[in-house]
Design a protein around this motif. Structure first.
Motif, PDB file in Angstrom:
ATOM      1  N   ASP A  18       0.835  -1.207   0.000  1.00 24.80           N
ATOM      2  CA  ASP A  18       0.000   0.000   0.000  1.00 24.80           C
ATOM      3  C   ASP A  18       0.870   1.257   0.000  1.00 24.80           C
ATOM      4  O   ASP A  18       0.549   2.244  -0.666  1.00 24.80           O
ATOM      5  N   ALA A  21       2.234   1.699  -3.490  1.00 22.48           N
ATOM      6  CA  ALA A  21       1.179   2.207  -4.379  1.00 22.48           C
ATOM      7  C   ALA A  21       0.873   3.672  -4.091  1.00 22.48           C
ATOM      8  O   ALA A  21       0.623   4.449  -5.025  1.00 22.48           O
ATOM      9  N   ALA A  22       0.898   4.062  -2.831  1.00 21.22           N
ATOM     10  CA  ALA A  22       0.636   5.460  -2.478  1.00 21.22           C
ATOM     11  C   ALA A  22       1.675   6.385  -3.105  1.00 21.22           C
ATOM     12  O   ALA A  22       1.387   7.550  -3.388  1.00 21.22           O
ATOM     13  N   GLY A  24       2.840   5.800  -6.037  1.00 24.71           N
ATOM     14  CA  GLY A  24       2.717   5.618  -7.475  1.00 24.71           C
ATOM     15  C   GLY A  24       3.594   4.518  -8.035  1.00 24.71           C
ATOM     16  O   GLY A  24       3.743   4.401  -9.253  1.00 24.71           O
ATOM     17  N   TYR A  26       3.293   1.328  -8.682  1.00 21.03           N
ATOM     18  CA  TYR A  26       2.359   0.227  -8.851  1.00 21.03           C
ATOM     19  C   TYR A  26       3.042  -1.048  -9.345  1.00 21.03           C
ATOM     20  O   TYR A  26       2.712  -2.144  -8.870  1.00 21.03           O
ATOM     21  N   GLY A  90      -1.494   0.997 -13.395  1.00 25.20           N
ATOM     22  CA  GLY A  90      -2.113   2.102 -12.672  1.00 25.20           C
ATOM     23  C   GLY A  90      -2.730   1.623 -11.374  1.00 25.20           C
ATOM     24  O   GLY A  90      -2.615   0.456 -11.000  1.00 25.20           O
ATOM     25  N   ARG A  91      -3.395   2.535 -10.730  1.00 22.46           N
ATOM     26  CA  ARG A  91      -4.012   2.233  -9.440  1.00 22.46           C
ATOM     27  C   ARG A  91      -5.018   1.091  -9.521  1.00 22.46           C
ATOM     28  O   ARG A  91      -5.059   0.241  -8.655  1.00 22.46           O
ATOM     29  N   SER A  92      -5.819   1.054 -10.560  1.00 25.41           N
ATOM     30  CA  SER A  92      -6.822  -0.009 -10.672  1.00 25.41           C
ATOM     31  C   SER A  92      -6.163  -1.384 -10.838  1.00 25.41           C
ATOM     32  O   SER A  92      -6.664  -2.372 -10.296  1.00 25.41           O
ATOM     33  N   ASP A  93      -5.043  -1.442 -11.571  1.00 30.32           N
ATOM     34  CA  ASP A  93      -4.297  -2.706 -11.692  1.00 30.32           C
ATOM     35  C   ASP A  93      -3.809  -3.154 -10.317  1.00 30.32           C
ATOM     36  O   ASP A  93      -3.922  -4.327  -9.949  1.00 30.32           O
ATOM     37  N   TYR A  94      -3.271  -2.202  -9.578  1.00 30.51           N
ATOM     38  CA  TYR A  94      -2.790  -2.512  -8.239  1.00 30.51           C
ATOM     39  C   TYR A  94      -3.926  -3.013  -7.350  1.00 30.51           C
ATOM     40  O   TYR A  94      -3.791  -4.027  -6.660  1.00 30.51           O
ATOM     41  N   GLU A  95      -5.035  -2.289  -7.351  1.00 25.45           N
ATOM     42  CA  GLU A  95      -6.158  -2.668  -6.486  1.00 25.45           C
ATOM     43  C   GLU A  95      -6.699  -4.049  -6.838  1.00 25.45           C
ATOM     44  O   GLU A  95      -7.057  -4.828  -5.951  1.00 25.45           O
ATOM     45  N   ARG A  98      -4.159  -6.461  -5.465  1.00 28.04           N
ATOM     46  CA  ARG A  98      -4.214  -6.459  -3.997  1.00 28.04           C
ATOM     47  C   ARG A  98      -5.370  -7.330  -3.523  1.00 28.04           C
ATOM     48  O   ARG A  98      -5.228  -8.135  -2.614  1.00 28.04           O
TER      49      ARG A  98
END
Length: 112
Positions: A18, A21-22, A24, A26, A90-95, A98
């Protein structure tokens, strides 16, 4: 569940990724999830995962349950697209990855 990480191990890993990711980072966060998933299996079942195995080959191992195989495969595909395909994450890939790791780490997922 023989291969599942402890809840404390999973919590620490999720805090670490996390934070990446915070910032950037990712690709690094998702790659860390993949490596830790492999490590989780290897620590509990030594000598099953050889260094030469790809994430696809690891996903096909019969020591994984259908739920853990799906979660592991998803993370592996995202890392493969990024690392070998040059696709930026991007963030959505990471989420998505996760959440897949959370599914992988849940003890119930390791029940046959």
């Amino acid at each position: 569940p023989l291969y599942a990480p402890t809840s404390e191990e999973a919590r620490i890993l999720l805090e670490t990724v996390d934070a990446l990711a915070a910032d950037g980072r990712y690709e690094e966060a998702v790659h860390t999830l993949l490596f830790r998933s492999i490590q989780d299996i290897d620590l509990k079942r030594p000598n099953v995962i050889r260094r030469s195995l790809t994430s696809r080959e690891i996903a096909a191992l019969d020591i994984l349950t259908p739920a853990t195989r799906d979660a592991f495969s998803l993370i592996g595909r995202v890392v493969e697209a990024s690392y070998f395909g040059g696709q930026p994450l991007g963030r959505s890939d990471y989420e998505t990855c996760r959440e897949a790791y959370v599914q992988f780490a849940v003890p119930k997922a390791w029940e046959s």
